[in-house]
Design an enzyme around this catalytic site. Structure first.
Site, PDB file in Angstrom:
ATOM      1  N   ASP A 202       0.856  -1.196   0.000  1.00  0.00           N
ATOM      2  CA  ASP A 202       0.000   0.000   0.000  1.00  0.00           C
ATOM      3  C   ASP A 202       0.886   1.238   0.000  1.00  0.00           C
ATOM      4  O   ASP A 202       0.747   2.128   0.844  1.00  0.00           O
ATOM      5  CB  ASP A 202      -0.917  -0.020   1.220  1.00  0.00           C
ATOM      6  CG  ASP A 202      -2.068   0.973   1.102  1.00  0.00           C
ATOM      7  OD1 ASP A 202      -2.449   1.299  -0.030  1.00  0.00           O
ATOM      8  OD2 ASP A 202      -2.584   1.413   2.146  1.00  0.00           O
ATOM      9  N   ASP A 219       3.518   1.632   8.052  1.00  0.00           N
ATOM     10  CA  ASP A 219       2.280   0.898   7.818  1.00  0.00           C
ATOM     11  C   ASP A 219       2.415  -0.206   6.776  1.00  0.00           C
ATOM     12  O   ASP A 219       2.061  -0.040   5.612  1.00  0.00           O
ATOM     13  CB  ASP A 219       1.160   1.851   7.410  1.00  0.00           C
ATOM     14  CG  ASP A 219      -0.210   1.179   7.506  1.00  0.00           C
ATOM     15  OD1 ASP A 219      -0.270   0.031   7.990  1.00  0.00           O
ATOM     16  OD2 ASP A 219      -1.206   1.798   7.089  1.00  0.00           O
TER      17      ASP A 219
END
Length: 315
Positions: A202, A219
């Protein structure tokens, strides 16, 4: 607590108690950070730097999959690639408190990268190449792949089982997604087998923070197996930007330029997944507040139109 409202009991006091259970002394300062899939807090600690407490959404990943993410982050950090890896407490990175799973990590600030800067894009390209060199050493076992089942079929069923999609649009929506699915399958077939590796998954500008020392990644919650181009295309808003990314990438690692033809397919898959993600999470109170447009019929009309445009581009 239900699957629909998994964070109903996650009060500020519980967050502080979970951090305290790791032997830290929270000073009462809490800052909720922008996160919808999980819940993430910056927690002040007495006589020390604040920590980031990430509470995982129940039921999304297995413990094994989360630990695989943590191990990958640490492997990257050990290779001197700037990522934020979870901290270890009593020999563990995945922690449990009062029914919740969570992890603590150091606070790491920064600003968004300038995607207009060729120098910054080349720098990012080099770092992503280094990350992929580590990612290619092994395969994920528990974290799944970037594929049509995960990013098209499952989200489509979430939408069709949701009350958000107007009944008058059900057939049009199903037809649009099936058209996208066929076009994506044809594009992957046309490209042929591509090398897959462990990815960030992502890698958009919000997951890259820039400081005076340069960029670092945050993340890894969507880390999966997939083609290298997945970690590049969301940072490139035009061909000039992609050229700069690939200039940096190519200086550190070979890139299969045939993968560039997968970008429209990956973009279409992400668009289908986005609507399905919102539909699947709608009972979480954070979602109607953050995505009120998804309750409006006109948004679904536009979404269906967009899917047909994505399919037409692929076809």
């Amino acid at each position: 607590m239900t699957d629909e409202t998994p964070y109903a009991r996650l009060t500020p006091d519980l967050v502080l108690d979970a951090v305290n259970a790791c032997g830290l002394w929270p000073d009462g300062r809490l800052l909720a950070l922008n996160s919808y899939e999980n819940r993430v807090w910056q927690v002040g600690v007495e006589d020390d730097a604040p920590v980031i407490a990430k509470f995982y959404r129940p039921g999304r990943w297995s413990d094994a999959a989360i630990l695989e993410e943590h191990a990958f982050a640490q492997e990257l950090a050990d290779a001197e690639i700037p990522v934020v890896a979870p901290s270890v407490y009593t020999g563990r990175t995945l922690l449990h408190y009062d029914g919740y799973r969570y992890a603590l990590s150091p606070r790491s600030g920064g600003r968004a990268p300038s995607l207009e800067s060729a120098d910054q894009l080349e720098w990012l390209g080099r770092l992503i190449a280094r990350m992929h060199s580590v990612g290619a050493r092994a395969s994920f076992v528990y974290r799944g792949r970037i594929d049509r089942e995960t990013l098209i079929e499952t989200p489509m069923h979430a939408v069709l089982h949701s009350h958000l999609l107007p009944a008058s649009q059900i057939d049009r929506y199903r037809g649009a997604v099936e058209r996208v699915d066929h076009a994506v399958a044809a594009r992957f077939d046309a490209i042929g087998p591509v090398r897959t590796l462990r990815l960030h998954g992502d890698c958009h500008p919000g997951n890259v923070l820039w400081t005076d020392a340069g960029p670092h990644f945050v993340d890894l919650d969507d880390a999966r197996m997939g083609p290298a181009v997945q970690d590049l295309w969301m940072l490139a808003h035009d061909q000039r930007a992609m050229d700069a990314l690939l200039e940096g990438y190519g200086s550190m690692r070979d890139f299969d330029h045939a993968e560039l033809a997968l970008i429209p397919a990956l973009r279409a898959m992400r668009q289908v997944h986005y609507a399905g993600w919102i539909a699947a999470r709608w009972q979480d109170p954070a979602f109607p507040a953050a995505f009120p447009f998804a309750a409006e019929p006109r948004w679904w009309e536009q979404h269906i139109t967009d899917l047909h445009e994505q399919a037409e581009e692929l076809e």
